[in-house]
Design a protein around this motif. Sequence first.
Motif: not given
Length: 200
Positions: A26-44, A49-54
Motif C-alpha cells: 500500500i505504501v509503495l503504491h501511494l508513494l511510488v506507483e500512483k502518487p497522484e492518488k495520495l492527496n485524493q486518499f488523504i482528502e477523502q 472522518a468529519g462526516l461519518i459518526g455513529p
Amino acid sequence: MTPGYDQLVRLFKSLPGLGFRSAERIVLHLLVEKPEKLNQFIEQLHDSAGLIGPCGSCGNLAEGDHCSICLDENRDTDSICVIERVPDLFAVERSSAYRGLYHVLQGKLSPLRGIGPEQLNLSSLDKRLKEGSVKEVILALGNDLESEATCHYIQEEIVGEQNIKVSRIGFGLPSGGGVTFADEMTLKNALESRRALDFS
C-alpha cells in the motif's frame, strides 16, 4: 529505507487485517506507483472522518443523526437484531434475510479484558425497547463464551420482564465463529433457524 517510509509501513501494519507485506504494498503504491492518488486518499479520509459518526439510535455508521436503515420507513420496526460490530451489520444486510432494525453493541462482555456493560452500547438498547414497539430481539452474536454471556445479560437485564420475544441465531455458525466472516447463505439459514432463548 527512510524513517518516514518505515513509519508509514508501521502505521498501515497496525490496521486490522494488514500484515507487513500488505502494508508495504500500500505504501509503495501511494508513494511510488500512483502518487497522484495520495492527496485524493488523504482528502477523502479527512472529509469522511468529519462526516461519518455513529447513528444516534442504533450505533451504525451515519452521515447525520441517524443511519439510512433507521430512517428507512420500509423496515420492519417490530424486531431489532443485536450485533457486536458494524461489519456484522453489513454481513447480515448482504444476506438479504432480514428487514428489521439493528442495534450495534460495539463489543461484547469480557471481564478479563475489562469490558463490562458500561463499555457497551446497552443503555440506548434499553431505551429503545422501553419505547414499546419492539416485539422481538434477535441476538446475532458469535458462537463463543463471551457472546453467550452477553446474550444472557441482555435477556436478563435489558429485556427482563418486558413482553418481548428473545431469540438467538446459531445454526451453521462454527464454534468460536463470528458473524462478519460467515457467507450469505449461512447467515440466511442462521436467521431463519433462530431459536427462542430460555436461560431459566
